[in-house]
Structure formats: C-alpha cells, structure tokens
Scaffold this motif. Structure first.
Motif, PDB file in Angstrom:
ATOM      1  N   MET A 103      12.389   4.575 -11.297  1.00  0.00           N
ATOM      2  CA  MET A 103      12.444   3.503 -10.305  1.00  0.00           C
ATOM      3  C   MET A 103      13.800   2.826 -10.427  1.00  0.00           C
ATOM      4  O   MET A 103      14.269   2.563 -11.543  1.00  0.00           O
ATOM      5  CB  MET A 103      11.340   2.484 -10.560  1.00  0.00           C
ATOM      6  CG  MET A 103       9.959   3.015 -10.264  1.00  0.00           C
ATOM      7  SD  MET A 103       8.734   1.670 -10.098  1.00  0.00           S
ATOM      8  CE  MET A 103       7.844   1.867 -11.628  1.00  0.00           C
TER       9      MET A 103
ATOM     10  N   ASN B  68      10.749   9.146 -16.648  1.00  0.00           N
ATOM     11  CA  ASN B  68       9.714   9.996 -17.230  1.00  0.00           C
ATOM     12  C   ASN B  68       9.934  11.427 -16.764  1.00  0.00           C
ATOM     13  O   ASN B  68       9.756  11.742 -15.595  1.00  0.00           O
ATOM     14  CB  ASN B  68       8.326   9.474 -16.803  1.00  0.00           C
ATOM     15  CG  ASN B  68       7.194  10.239 -17.467  1.00  0.00           C
ATOM     16  OD1 ASN B  68       7.424  11.185 -18.230  1.00  0.00           O
ATOM     17  ND2 ASN B  68       5.974   9.834 -17.187  1.00  0.00           N
TER      18      ASN B  68
ATOM     19  N   TRP C 112      15.230   1.245 -14.099  1.00  0.00           N
ATOM     20  CA  TRP C 112      14.361   0.780 -15.180  1.00  0.00           C
ATOM     21  C   TRP C 112      14.205   1.849 -16.255  1.00  0.00           C
ATOM     22  O   TRP C 112      13.679   2.938 -15.986  1.00  0.00           O
ATOM     23  CB  TRP C 112      12.980   0.371 -14.652  1.00  0.00           C
ATOM     24  CG  TRP C 112      12.891  -1.087 -14.422  1.00  0.00           C
ATOM     25  CD1 TRP C 112      12.754  -2.066 -15.353  1.00  0.00           C
ATOM     26  CD2 TRP C 112      12.962  -1.760 -13.149  1.00  0.00           C
ATOM     27  NE1 TRP C 112      12.737  -3.302 -14.742  1.00  0.00           N
ATOM     28  CE2 TRP C 112      12.850  -3.140 -13.406  1.00  0.00           C
ATOM     29  CE3 TRP C 112      13.105  -1.321 -11.834  1.00  0.00           C
ATOM     30  CZ2 TRP C 112      12.878  -4.090 -12.389  1.00  0.00           C
ATOM     31  CZ3 TRP C 112      13.136  -2.258 -10.829  1.00  0.00           C
ATOM     32  CH2 TRP C 112      13.023  -3.628 -11.102  1.00  0.00           C
TER      33      TRP C 112
ATOM     34  N   PHE D 205      10.552  11.303 -12.883  1.00  0.00           N
ATOM     35  CA  PHE D 205      10.278  10.084 -12.123  1.00  0.00           C
ATOM     36  C   PHE D 205      11.205   8.966 -12.601  1.00  0.00           C
ATOM     37  O   PHE D 205      11.492   8.880 -13.793  1.00  0.00           O
ATOM     38  CB  PHE D 205       8.842   9.590 -12.367  1.00  0.00           C
ATOM     39  CG  PHE D 205       7.776  10.501 -11.880  1.00  0.00           C
ATOM     40  CD1 PHE D 205       7.316  10.413 -10.577  1.00  0.00           C
ATOM     41  CD2 PHE D 205       7.212  11.448 -12.722  1.00  0.00           C
ATOM     42  CE1 PHE D 205       6.326  11.254 -10.127  1.00  0.00           C
ATOM     43  CE2 PHE D 205       6.210  12.294 -12.272  1.00  0.00           C
ATOM     44  CZ  PHE D 205       5.771  12.197 -10.975  1.00  0.00           C
TER      45      PHE D 205
ATOM     46  N   GLU E 191      12.194   1.984 -18.748  1.00  0.00           N
ATOM     47  CA  GLU E 191      10.796   2.360 -19.002  1.00  0.00           C
ATOM     48  C   GLU E 191      10.221   3.274 -17.924  1.00  0.00           C
ATOM     49  O   GLU E 191       9.194   3.908 -18.141  1.00  0.00           O
ATOM     50  CB  GLU E 191       9.908   1.108 -19.093  1.00  0.00           C
ATOM     51  CG  GLU E 191      10.125   0.262 -20.333  1.00  0.00           C
ATOM     52  CD  GLU E 191      11.115  -0.876 -20.112  1.00  0.00           C
ATOM     53  OE1 GLU E 191      11.959  -0.760 -19.190  1.00  0.00           O
ATOM     54  OE2 GLU E 191      11.041  -1.862 -20.863  1.00  0.00           O
ATOM     55  N   SER E 192      10.847   3.272 -16.747  1.00  0.00           N
ATOM     56  CA  SER E 192      10.287   4.054 -15.633  1.00  0.00           C
ATOM     57  C   SER E 192      10.689   5.524 -15.701  1.00  0.00           C
ATOM     58  O   SER E 192      10.095   6.360 -15.016  1.00  0.00           O
ATOM     59  CB  SER E 192      10.742   3.470 -14.294  1.00  0.00           C
ATOM     60  OG  SER E 192      12.099   3.802 -14.021  1.00  0.00           O
TER      61      SER E 192
END
Lengths: 343, 343
Positions: B298, B289, B284, B296, B286-287
């Motif tokens: 996902m 980071n 993802w 991080f 957007e995940s």
C-alpha cells in the motif's frame, strides 16, 4: 405457532432485527434488552416490544425515565426459544459464558464476535444448511455477507480460481460521533492481507480469496472493488443476468444518477423501508466487466442493515422451521419487502 | 549558465515547480504567469519571480492591487528557453495552439492534459531518455507517477506478469472548497478498468496493468493498494531493501505512529520542506508482503507535490543538459533536499 425470539442488545443491529422478526408470520418478539434508558428504549416501548434490562438498579433508572420494564435479562432468556445477541463486539462471548451455555439456549451472534464464538458461521444463500438445528450460530459481518452474496452465485455458475478484493470501509456509523477519521485514509489493517478473506472462508472454506482493507471519512456505506479469476469464462451480460436474479443483490446504475454511496442511500429513502435501510448489496451495473476469464465489479454495503435478513433466516435454520434455504429467504424477503428475486 | 525557465500558470503545481527550479544550480526562473491578483501572485512577488499576466486589463488590476507586472505572457514565452505549463486541466492544449507551436518553444505539460498533447510522457526514473531533445513532453499525473516510481524497480529486478491496483483518491485538494465528496464514496470512473492503467502504459508500454479508481472524502493524499504478479519470485525483505534504495520512494512504518495519510502529512511537516510537501511516494513497510511470486503493498501519494521533481528532470532532458537519468535525479533531489537514495 410463532417461535419466541428475544433480542439481547437493542442497538444498531438489534433494533433492526427486532423489526424484521416482528413482520415474519412464524416469529414473534418476546422482549428486547437495553442497558440504558435512551431513545432506542423509548422506541422499543412505542413498538410494544417488552423491555428488559440488566440490573435492579437499571430497572429503577428506566422507571424514573418513564419506561416500563418487564424484568431482567435472565427472565427473558428463559422465556425465549432463541436469542439474537446484538451486544457490542466482544460482549456476545461474555453473554455466552454468563447465560447461554448453562441455560441451554440457542443463540445467534453477530460478525463482531470471533468465529470461534459459535459452532458455525452463517450466510443465508451460501451455507444455510450447516446451521440447521445448531445451538450457536454466528452471522458473518456486513462486509463478509456482501462478499458471500455476490461471490456465491459466481462460484455456482462459473467456478472461481481466485478473488482479490479491496474493502474501502466507512469510518464510523452515522451517529458514532466519537470516531474518525475526519480527513485521512487509514490502512486497517496496515498488513496485507486483511482478516476479511479468512472470514469469507468460514462460509466458503475452499475459496482462494485475498483482501485488503482501509477506512475512509464517510459514514454511509462500505465499498468493495472485486476482481475474480473465473474457472469458466463468461460475459459481462451473463454476469449482469446472474446478479439480476440473485437474492439480496440489486443492480444500480450511474446512468440513473446513482453515482456514489450517498446516491444509493438517497435512492434507498425512496424505497420507503424501515429506517431507509438497504438490506441488499448494491452492485454498479456499469462496473461489471468480464473478459478473458476475469471479472471486475464494484459493490456497496449498507453496513447497518445487510445482515438483518440473515438473522431472520438463521432463526429458521436453527429452530428447524425450514430446511430449504431459498424458501426461508423468500419468506423473509417477502415480509420485509425486499427485492422479489423469485419473480 | 543557467537555462531560462518560465512558469505559465502559478497554481498548485506551478508555484511548487517554480521553487524547485529556483534552487537548481543550472536553472533560473525568468517569470511566472498569473491570471488574477491573488495571494499566490503576492507570494511570487515576495520571492522575486518576475510576474506576467494575460491581458492589459489584468495588468491594470494587478497594479491596482499593488503588484508589479513585467508584461504579458507572450513576452515571457519569448524570453524563456523552456516553459512549464501549469495551467488548469485542458488549458495546456489551448496554450499549445495559441503560443507554443508557432513560437517554436519547448514545453512541459502536466498530467491533467491528455497524453496526445505532448510527443512523449515522462517519468524521471522510468523513461527519461525518451524525452531527450523533445519539444513537447507531458509529466504524467501524480497517481501515474506514484505507480511508476514503485513499479519501475520491481520491473527491473523481478519482472512483472501483471499488476492490479486500486486507487483510493482524495476528493479535492485542501483549499478546493467547492468540490466534494463530503460524505460518500464515489466510483470514478464507475466503469472498470480506469484510465490510470493506460496512462502507466504511456511510460511502460508493455506492462499488463489493470486499475480501478474511486474518490473519498479527504483532501490530503491518494492511496493505492497494489497487487503484483511477479515473473521471478522474491521475498518481503528483498522488496523492502529495493524500496529502501529506490529514488523518490520512502518507507513509512505504522509501528512508528504513521498509521494514516494524516500521519504521513504530519510527519512531512517535521521534514521542514517547502509547504510541508512530501515529494516521495510513501510505502507502508508493514503492508509489503511477497509470497509465491505475488507481491502486495500500500502506498500514499501527495498529489500536489510528487510530480514536482519530475518537472525539473524533464527540463534537463528536453534541453539536453544531462543525458544520464540518475545524474539528473540526484542533482534535483540534492537541491530540493529529498531522500538521499545514492548514499
């Protein structure tokens, strides 16, 4: 003399808090508010909780359904010493503007409301004293409550450098037939970190915590995997001992057949509590692993009921009925038949 | 001249590898083994894969069902240059004792077999060269493959201090109607850490990785939350750029409506591949980071298909058809129509 408690919103949380309040020696239910004449309203009537509703039109509907109504919500608020707002997420703040501020009443909001709704966030064993005498208090969400219950004793005993937790959330509650997912894993939020860490910080402001959250197709419980970097090292046995004596935390064992959230809920039925709830946080004994200053564990959260005893304690704090947190917790837990952590 | 590949076990993995091998210019399928005359056997016949089975009694059953059988498994193994063992977990090691060792054949085992079953574990983009010329190779499991695909580029570009990952696993595969869970979250294993970390270490021996695993009620995909402590800091945009060009990793966006594993599988259907598989690891967007040396993300894993292209590459390594990993990966991916990471 028992303090007078009103429940504004007799849903998943409200009806549980009503029953928990009703068994306390120092409290009584003066009424509950329901907007529709559903089975919950009949249940309230059968328990002799005075029933209030939100409009004259509603009174007519309730009476047609065979339900006796005492009056409108404003009259109940007037009569109460304190209100537990159990309205759906986001309605609590509306009730605050509409009634609570100008009626100068003390109110407990639930975790579905934004932190700013109240003066302070509440967890019984973590920051009880911050709520003593306050007008508006918010009991943090079920997930945040679960994290505070187990992280609190770890902070006190070993100190925490940082926490990384993943929240595997149940999709909907058991009877919420309109929501999913049925067959998917849903990052929620898809951004990392999630809002749960900051919510824990409303209780432990200095804790360095990062959380990730997702939803899965189950209705029973949330689950957390927790990874803690400790300031002071400890052993697996020490942590087991710590959780054994921690209030509102129970150790469960896969070796005894409790291998999933479904098994936890089956075991809870054997405890014989109201609605077969499990108000404690369940930590898997086998999952606890401390090594080299690092600690892992897995815990499960009964989302409908873990925050119920916190609501009871918040009443005692706000009405200045008890200044010592653990004395209140023990009173609450004794009356509700929870784990006897003081023994 | 195309090398002769046999598929021993034409189930979830076997039939996918058969199709992936069949489209490679340098390989051909000389036969597939099936124990029962099920729909998969008819599918193999319709694709003109010579069908073999495990006993004379079985030959009779297949012929009664209208399936032409070429012979017994031993004859197929004899004819092949290499065997892809797609037997159920734990049967591969039995086949090794029964056939492969004394027949001196090269064999690829799947991740359901224990690491010791083979001389070496395999991931195309991480340790291809270790398998060059080897007799027995094990393609690691779908979850381990997923972790290697995304951690590999991070190791190469930034270095890794440590990894902490939680694997939220699908319960059963879509047609596995006998297994659950239907409504529970199951720590699996209940002990922490899980075996996935050590399995990643069969590919990256020096990586400091800790994993926790649990099963949830879904059939579509696994999901991982990954937390990486980096040796050298980076930015979110850098990591996005890294994954954009990484082989067999695709970035997906919640903003484009891909909000769950179910959405990923719907999107995969639009790609028009065989069986609507998604052989790449989906991360993802957007995940992702990255901050203060910590990263991080996902990711989701299509458990039935991500290891399929690895099986094809393992054939090239073991038969010394190609010494350069990325040249093999590009050949495989071109033939299968996967992400064109080389463009």
């Amino acid at each position: 003399m028992a303090v007078k408690v009103a429940i504004n919103g007799y849903g998943t949380v409200g009806r549980r808090v009503a029953d928990a309040v009703a068994v306390q020696k120092d409290m009584k239910i003066v009424g509950v508010v329901k907007t529709k004449p559903t089975f919950e309203a009949f249940s309230a009537m059968n328990k002799n909780y005075p029933l209030y509703t939100t409009s004259k039109e509603n009174i007519r509907l309730f009476e047609e359904a065979g339900l006796k109504v005492e009056g409108l919500v404003k009259e109940l608020i007037d009569e109460a010493d304190i209100i537990v707002d159990g309205a759906p997420d986001g309605i609590g703040i509306e009730n605050k503007e509409k009634f609570y501020i100008h009626m100068k009443k003390k109110v407990i909001f639930q975790g579905g409301e934004k932190p700013g709704t109240a003066d302070v966030s509440f967890n019984s064993t973590s920051n009880y004293k911050n709520s003593i005498g306050r007008q508006f208090v918010r009991v943090v969400s079920c997930n945040t409550t679960g994290l505070c219950r187990t992280l609190g004793p770890i902070i006190s005993n070993y100190g925490i450098e940082s926490v990384s937790a993943v929240m595997i959330r149940r999709g909907p509650d058991p009877a919420d037939i309109k929501k999913g997912p049925v067959n998917a894993i849903v990052p929620d939020p898809v951004t990392v970190p999630s809002h749960h860490g900051p919510d824990v910080n409303t209780i432990f402001p200095d804790l360095n915590i990062t959380t990730v959250a997702l939803k899965v197709p189950t209705t029973l419980m949330h689950m957390h995997t927790v990874n803690v970097k400790l300031k002071n090292g400890t052993s697996t046995d020490d942590v087991i001992g710590l959780f054994e004596k921690a209030p509102r935390v129970v150790l469960i064992k896969a070796a005894e057949g409790i291998k999933s959230t479904a098994h936890i809920m089956e075991w809870a039925k054997e405890l014989g509590r109201q609605r077969s709830d499990l108000n404690e946080i369940a930590v898997w004994h086998e999952s606890i692993n401390a090594r080299k200053g690092e600690l892992f564990y897995m815990q499960a959260i009964h989302q409908e009921s873990d925050i119920v005893p916190e609501n009871v304690d918040a009443i005692r704090a706000m009405l200045e009925m008890e200044s010592d947190p653990l004395t209140s917790v023990r009173k609450t837990d004794t009356a509700m038949g929870l784990k006897q952590w003081w023994k």
